[in-house]
Design an enzyme around this catalytic site. Sequence first.
Site, PDB file in Angstrom:
ATOM      1  N   TYR A   1      -0.071  12.437  -1.786  1.00 43.29           N
ATOM      2  CA  TYR A   1       0.895  11.325  -1.850  1.00 43.29           C
ATOM      3  C   TYR A   1       2.346  12.128  -2.217  1.00 43.29           C
ATOM      4  O   TYR A   1       2.460  12.785  -3.386  1.00 43.29           O
ATOM      5  CB  TYR A   1       0.543  10.489  -3.330  1.00 43.29           C
ATOM      6  CG  TYR A   1      -0.808  10.103  -3.178  1.00 43.29           C
ATOM      7  CD1 TYR A   1      -1.333   9.462  -1.967  1.00 43.29           C
ATOM      8  CD2 TYR A   1      -1.696   9.462  -4.498  1.00 43.29           C
ATOM      9  CE1 TYR A   1      -2.795   8.808  -1.864  1.00 43.29           C
ATOM     10  CE2 TYR A   1      -2.701   8.759  -4.264  1.00 43.29           C
ATOM     11  CZ  TYR A   1      -3.339   8.516  -3.035  1.00 43.29           C
ATOM     12  OH  TYR A   1      -4.555   7.966  -2.836  1.00 43.29           O
TER      13      TYR A   1
ATOM     14  N   SER B   1      -7.006   0.213  -3.797  1.00 42.00           N
ATOM     15  CA  SER B   1      -6.180  -1.191  -3.248  1.00 42.00           C
ATOM     16  C   SER B   1      -6.964  -2.299  -3.467  1.00 42.00           C
ATOM     17  O   SER B   1      -7.033  -3.356  -2.795  1.00 42.00           O
ATOM     18  CB  SER B   1      -6.080  -1.130  -1.767  1.00 42.00           C
ATOM     19  OG  SER B   1      -5.251  -0.033  -1.328  1.00 42.00           O
TER      20      SER B   1
END
Length: 332
Positions: A55, A207
């Site tokens: 990330y 998610s």
Amino acid sequence: MKTRKLGELSVSALGLGCMGMSHAYGPSADESSAIATLHRAVELGVTLFDTAEVYGPYKNEVLVGKALRPHRDRVVIATKFGFRIDPARPSDQMIAGTDGRPENVRAVAEASLRRLGTDVIDLYYQHRVDPDVPIEDTVGAMADLVRQGKVKALGLSEASAATIRRAHAVHPIAAVQSEYSLWTRDPEENGVLETCRELGIGFVPFSPLGRGMLTGALKALDGLASDDFRRSLPRFQAENFDANLYLVRLLERMAEEKGVTPAQLALAWVLAQGDFIVPIPGASKIPHLEQNVAAVEVTLSTQDVAAIGELLAPAKVAGARYSEKMTKMSGR
Ligand SMILES: NC(=O)c1ccc[n+]([C@@H]2O[C@H](COP(=O)([O-])OP(=O)(O)OC[C@H]3O[C@@H](n4cnc5c(N)ncnc54)[C@H](OP(=O)(O)O)[C@@H]3O)[C@@H](O)[C@H]2O)c1
């Protein structure tokens, strides 16, 4: 805040996904507001924070480590290794493959410990299974890190049920993290949820808000930045987006009837699938975080769970969750 177990780790029933603060969904949040969101999460009783080497790359771990340092003894930090990263490439092509070799397991752990500014990683996940390295070798190296006190617990992300069993035979796996939400039911269909339930492994849906879609906040594609990762996903292509938006409208209507928000309904549905499940919705903004945390208190009847599930039944959702290239990296 209610708690749940991921193997031996006790965590808040809902964690915070930190990826979107530095990666994937348009420009990074500015550091002070991201840190304020992380601190508000701690105040609200969130104890599970999810980051990864990839990330940023790297900068999300630095951010998370910096923000959580004053609260280090109260929080569980999860990070991940497992991609070959080429930071020189554009963000959508930065992942050059997988790397589950023992030497990479060790090298990334050392680098993550430095970036996080901590002496132990609470939960260390393999981000994607490497088809060229036996899972026994990868998990063997991860288990060595536990023995050395550098890692507390092990996890896998997007692994198949068969791989989870092989890994768990080498060293107990505390958590499996895969995409799971109202509009992505793969773990129900590929045996992963059942395997986790059977083996006493926690399941961490990533998610869980459908990359923001299930919140109802995303009304048009032109609101997404040109480098927003969602632009590469089939469900966010123009031909599918409108059909999916229609389903979200139905979810919004049901949420309104229940006096909650669509995000809360989507999270309450995931939480209702079993007490071994700990979703990690991403939120860089405090009002989003606060709304999501309140979903832990939303109680749904069995009939509610079935009705909500039916609204976004897999056959109704338009488009695959991933591009072909990314699909190939999952479920190994
Ligand atoms: N293992 C893996 O391969 C993998 C893959 C993807 C993600 N993950 C992890 O899972 C975490 C969560 O997934 P995700 O971030 O992809 O997707 P998500 O949680 O489904 O959605 C996040 C998006 O929804 C927005 N949002 C959140 N709450 C909202 C609310 N109440 N109202 C309106 N909008 C809201 C966020 O906006 P703001 O940021 O503007 O608040 C963000 O754009 C990530 O942060 C990451 O840690 C793991």
